[in-house]
Design a protein around this motif. Structure first.
Motif, PDB file in Angstrom:
ATOM      1  N   LYS A   1       0.846  -1.283  -0.039  1.00  0.00           N
ATOM      2  CA  LYS A   1       0.000   0.102  -0.025  1.00  0.00           C
ATOM      3  C   LYS A   1       0.826   1.036   0.023  1.00  0.00           C
ATOM      4  N   ALA A   2       2.161   1.190   0.621  1.00  0.00           N
ATOM      5  CA  ALA A   2       2.791   2.360   0.880  1.00  0.00           C
ATOM      6  C   ALA A   2       3.471   2.488  -0.895  1.00  0.00           C
ATOM      7  N   ALA A   3       3.916   1.752  -1.327  1.00  0.00           N
ATOM      8  CA  ALA A   3       4.604   1.435  -2.644  1.00  0.00           C
ATOM      9  C   ALA A   3       3.347   2.059  -3.646  1.00  0.00           C
ATOM     10  N   PHE A   4       2.160   1.424  -3.499  1.00  0.00           N
ATOM     11  CA  PHE A   4       1.190   1.651  -4.582  1.00  0.00           C
ATOM     12  C   PHE A   4       0.564   3.183  -4.369  1.00  0.00           C
ATOM     13  N   SER A   5       0.761   3.625  -3.302  1.00  0.00           N
ATOM     14  CA  SER A   5       0.175   4.925  -2.944  1.00  0.00           C
ATOM     15  C   SER A   5       1.089   5.941  -3.465  1.00  0.00           C
ATOM     16  N   ALA A   6       2.480   5.580  -3.188  1.00  0.00           N
ATOM     17  CA  ALA A   6       3.540   6.453  -3.786  1.00  0.00           C
ATOM     18  C   ALA A   6       3.593   6.391  -5.291  1.00  0.00           C
ATOM     19  N   GLU A   7       3.433   5.362  -5.877  1.00  0.00           N
ATOM     20  CA  GLU A   7       3.489   5.368  -7.464  1.00  0.00           C
ATOM     21  C   GLU A   7       2.165   5.929  -8.069  1.00  0.00           C
ATOM     22  N   GLN A   8       0.917   5.579  -7.391  1.00  0.00           N
ATOM     23  CA  GLN A   8      -0.382   5.753  -8.007  1.00  0.00           C
ATOM     24  C   GLN A   8      -0.841   7.404  -7.675  1.00  0.00           C
ATOM     25  N   GLY A   9      -0.348   7.610  -6.746  1.00  0.00           N
ATOM     26  CA  GLY A   9      -0.784   8.784  -6.074  1.00  0.00           C
ATOM     27  C   GLY A   9      -2.541   9.082  -5.754  1.00  0.00           C
ATOM     28  N   GLY A  10      -3.037   8.117  -5.635  1.00  0.00           N
ATOM     29  CA  GLY A  10      -4.227   8.193  -5.152  1.00  0.00           C
ATOM     30  C   GLY A  10      -5.330   7.905  -6.195  1.00  0.00           C
ATOM     31  N   ALA A  11      -4.934   8.035  -7.707  1.00  0.00           N
ATOM     32  CA  ALA A  11      -5.896   7.656  -8.506  1.00  0.00           C
ATOM     33  C   ALA A  11      -6.754   8.885  -8.652  1.00  0.00           C
ATOM     34  N   ALA A  12      -6.694  10.157  -8.579  1.00  0.00           N
ATOM     35  CA  ALA A  12      -7.546  11.088  -8.716  1.00  0.00           C
ATOM     36  C   ALA A  12      -8.444  11.023  -9.882  1.00  0.00           C
TER      37      ALA A  12
ATOM     38  N   CYS B   1       2.618   0.071 -21.456  1.00  0.00           N
ATOM     39  CA  CYS B   1       1.648   0.296 -20.349  1.00  0.00           C
ATOM     40  C   CYS B   1       1.640   1.520 -19.574  1.00  0.00           C
ATOM     41  N   LEU B   2       0.609   2.441 -19.755  1.00  0.00           N
ATOM     42  CA  LEU B   2       0.801   3.736 -18.838  1.00  0.00           C
ATOM     43  C   LEU B   2      -0.050   3.494 -17.765  1.00  0.00           C
ATOM     44  N   GLU B   3       0.495   3.973 -16.517  1.00  0.00           N
ATOM     45  CA  GLU B   3      -0.282   4.271 -15.349  1.00  0.00           C
ATOM     46  C   GLU B   3      -0.491   5.674 -14.959  1.00  0.00           C
ATOM     47  N   PHE B   4      -1.657   6.077 -14.856  1.00  0.00           N
ATOM     48  CA  PHE B   4      -2.099   7.456 -14.531  1.00  0.00           C
ATOM     49  C   PHE B   4      -2.501   7.820 -13.192  1.00  0.00           C
ATOM     50  N   THR B   5      -1.996   9.069 -12.750  1.00  0.00           N
ATOM     51  CA  THR B   5      -2.802   9.644 -11.575  1.00  0.00           C
ATOM     52  C   THR B   5      -3.463  10.947 -12.135  1.00  0.00           C
ATOM     53  N   GLY B   6      -4.758  10.828 -12.195  1.00  0.00           N
ATOM     54  CA  GLY B   6      -5.612  11.755 -12.531  1.00  0.00           C
ATOM     55  C   GLY B   6      -5.303  11.871 -14.007  1.00  0.00           C
ATOM     56  N   ASP B   7      -4.601  13.020 -14.699  1.00  0.00           N
ATOM     57  CA  ASP B   7      -4.630  13.179 -16.217  1.00  0.00           C
ATOM     58  C   ASP B   7      -2.904  13.205 -16.063  1.00  0.00           C
ATOM     59  N   LYS B   8      -2.234  12.801 -15.318  1.00  0.00           N
ATOM     60  CA  LYS B   8      -0.608  12.772 -15.414  1.00  0.00           C
ATOM     61  C   LYS B   8      -0.166  11.046 -15.383  1.00  0.00           C
ATOM     62  N   ILE B   9       0.953  11.071 -15.918  1.00  0.00           N
ATOM     63  CA  ILE B   9       1.382   9.793 -16.445  1.00  0.00           C
ATOM     64  C   ILE B   9       2.367   9.460 -15.332  1.00  0.00           C
ATOM     65  N   GLN B  10       2.235   8.347 -14.534  1.00  0.00           N
ATOM     66  CA  GLN B  10       3.145   8.202 -13.277  1.00  0.00           C
ATOM     67  C   GLN B  10       4.107   7.009 -13.578  1.00  0.00           C
ATOM     68  N   GLN B  11       3.591   5.759 -14.434  1.00  0.00           N
ATOM     69  CA  GLN B  11       4.598   5.025 -14.760  1.00  0.00           C
ATOM     70  C   GLN B  11       4.491   4.395 -16.250  1.00  0.00           C
ATOM     71  N   LEU B  12       5.656   4.406 -16.851  1.00  0.00           N
ATOM     72  CA  LEU B  12       5.401   3.842 -18.083  1.00  0.00           C
ATOM     73  C   LEU B  12       6.474   2.378 -18.278  1.00  0.00           C
ATOM     74  N   TYR B  13       5.646   1.356 -18.635  1.00  0.00           N
ATOM     75  CA  TYR B  13       6.273   0.044 -18.782  1.00  0.00           C
ATOM     76  C   TYR B  13       6.401  -0.368 -20.292  1.00  0.00           C
ATOM     77  N   LEU B  14       7.415  -0.523 -20.680  1.00  0.00           N
ATOM     78  CA  LEU B  14       7.586  -0.770 -22.270  1.00  0.00           C
ATOM     79  C   LEU B  14       8.162  -2.232 -22.272  1.00  0.00           C
ATOM     80  N   ILE B  15       7.386  -3.063 -23.157  1.00  0.00           N
ATOM     81  CA  ILE B  15       7.916  -4.339 -23.260  1.00  0.00           C
ATOM     82  C   ILE B  15       8.212  -4.464 -24.750  1.00  0.00           C
ATOM     83  N   VAL B  16       9.414  -4.894 -25.100  1.00  0.00           N
ATOM     84  CA  VAL B  16       9.871  -5.355 -26.653  1.00  0.00           C
ATOM     85  C   VAL B  16      10.229  -6.672 -26.716  1.00  0.00           C
ATOM     86  N   GLU B  17      10.512  -7.255 -25.498  1.00  0.00           N
ATOM     87  CA  GLU B  17      11.149  -8.734 -25.454  1.00  0.00           C
ATOM     88  C   GLU B  17      10.214  -9.783 -26.038  1.00  0.00           C
ATOM     89  N   PRO B  18      10.472 -10.319 -27.335  1.00  0.00           N
ATOM     90  CA  PRO B  18       9.853 -10.975 -28.108  1.00  0.00           C
ATOM     91  C   PRO B  18       9.018 -12.182 -27.396  1.00  0.00           C
TER      92      PRO B  18
END
Length: 314
Positions: free
Chosen positions: A181-192, A290-307
């Motif tokens: 929950k601490a990590a999720f809160s820090a990285e997602q910012g509450g999902a406004a 995959c983009l993770e947003f906090t409101g209208d702001k991008i918090q995390q970007l996960y790029l996968i190109v591993e075949p």
């Protein structure tokens, strides 16, 4: 995070399974009824589609060999069988990932893998960010947290599945829950509240393709993180996570880095229960973002190109 209780609890056991149809064995009927449930546990524990499928197949093969005699709750039996296999897999995977080139990210899950029973899993326990955070746990912590938080098994049942005492499982869950929950809160910012994901993804795609620094800056949070997984298989990508608005902005608007990504055709598809970006090269799937947003702001970007991690997207 507890939005998928219906259809996942212990109260539904083998007594609810329909009578085998004509020409269909009882074991086949059970497999069709419970494979979605078994896969939903295995995938969250392993983060790899093929490995999760193998765990499900092995569990049902074992069940077929031993028969149904003495099994009072089929769901609990399958959950234990799946958990044991996944724990063994995770233990061996930890040593392999130590030599992995670059960052290791979970394998994304496409919409087609959702079974009717798993259709309720449209919440943050299936999201890509949830899976990435689970990677921080030890195998036992991950199993206890998933079985309790997502599937609501009691501590006595979990203790039997992971070969620990109920008191130990309670402590493990409490510690893991606080850390998560601490990590999720820090990285997602509450999902406004904010614009829809689809709208934001379209804005991001337009800014990315146009190298638009101003538009991209408006989208990025103050401390975004970009993680890329290329697996070292002749795919050039970022080997280490990039954190901070300045660094991430520089990567996303660079005319040299991620240049190949801009030459691919992008489309918005449902990945891990949410709209995300898929990239194709000459019709073949070549990447996923995959983009993770906090409101209208991008918090995390996960790029996968591993075949290997894109094979299920074909």
């Amino acid at each position: 995070m507890k939005g998928e209780r219906e259809g996942m609890g212990l109260e539904k056991d083998q007594a609810e399974v329909k009578e085998p149809g004509k020409g269909q064995s009882e074991m086949e009927e059970l497999y069709l009824s419970y494979k979605g449930y078994a896969f939903s546990i295995a995938y969250r524990l392993l983060g790899v589609v093929a490995d999760a499928e193998d765990a499900v197949q092995d569990s049902f093969m074992e069940l077929q060999r031993r028969g149904l005699g003495g099994i009072e709750n089929l769901k609990a039996y399958l959950a234990k069988s799946i958990t044991n296999r996944c724990l063994n897999q995770l233990q061996s995977a930890r040593s392999r990932r130590e030599t992995y080139i670059g960052e290791w990210l979970p394998e994304p899950l496409i919409e087609a893998y959702d079974s009717p029973e798993a259709a309720a899993e449209r919440n943050d326990t299936l999201s890509y960010a949830f899976l990435v955070l689970l990677e921080r746990f030890t195998p036992v912590e991950r199993a206890v947290f998933v079985l309790r938080e997502v599937f609501e098994y009691d501590y006595e049942s979990i203790a039997d599945m992971v070969d620990k005492s109920a008191a130990a499982c309670r402590q493990i869950f409490s510690r893991a829950s606080r850390n998560f929950k601490a990590a999720f809160s820090a990285e997602q910012g509450g999902a406004a509240a904010g614009p829809s994901r689809t709208v934001l993804l379209k804005r991001f795609t337009a800014a990315f393709e146009a190298y638009d620094v101003g538009a991209m800056l408006e989208l990025l949070a103050e401390q975004p993180v970009l993680i890329a997984d290329g697996g070292g298989q002749e795919v050039h990508t970022i080997l280490r996570p990039m954190a901070g608005q300045r660094g991430v902005l520089a990567l996303l608007t660079s005319h040299r880095v991620l240049r190949e990504l801009r030459s691919w055709q992008s489309e918005i598809v449902r990945i891990n229960g949410e709209p995300n970006l898929l990239f194709r090269q000459d019709g073949e799937v070549a990447g996923m973002l995959c983009l993770e947003f906090t409101g209208d702001k991008i918090q995390q970007l996960y790029l996968i190109v591993e075949p290997d991690k894109l094979r299920t997207f074909g």
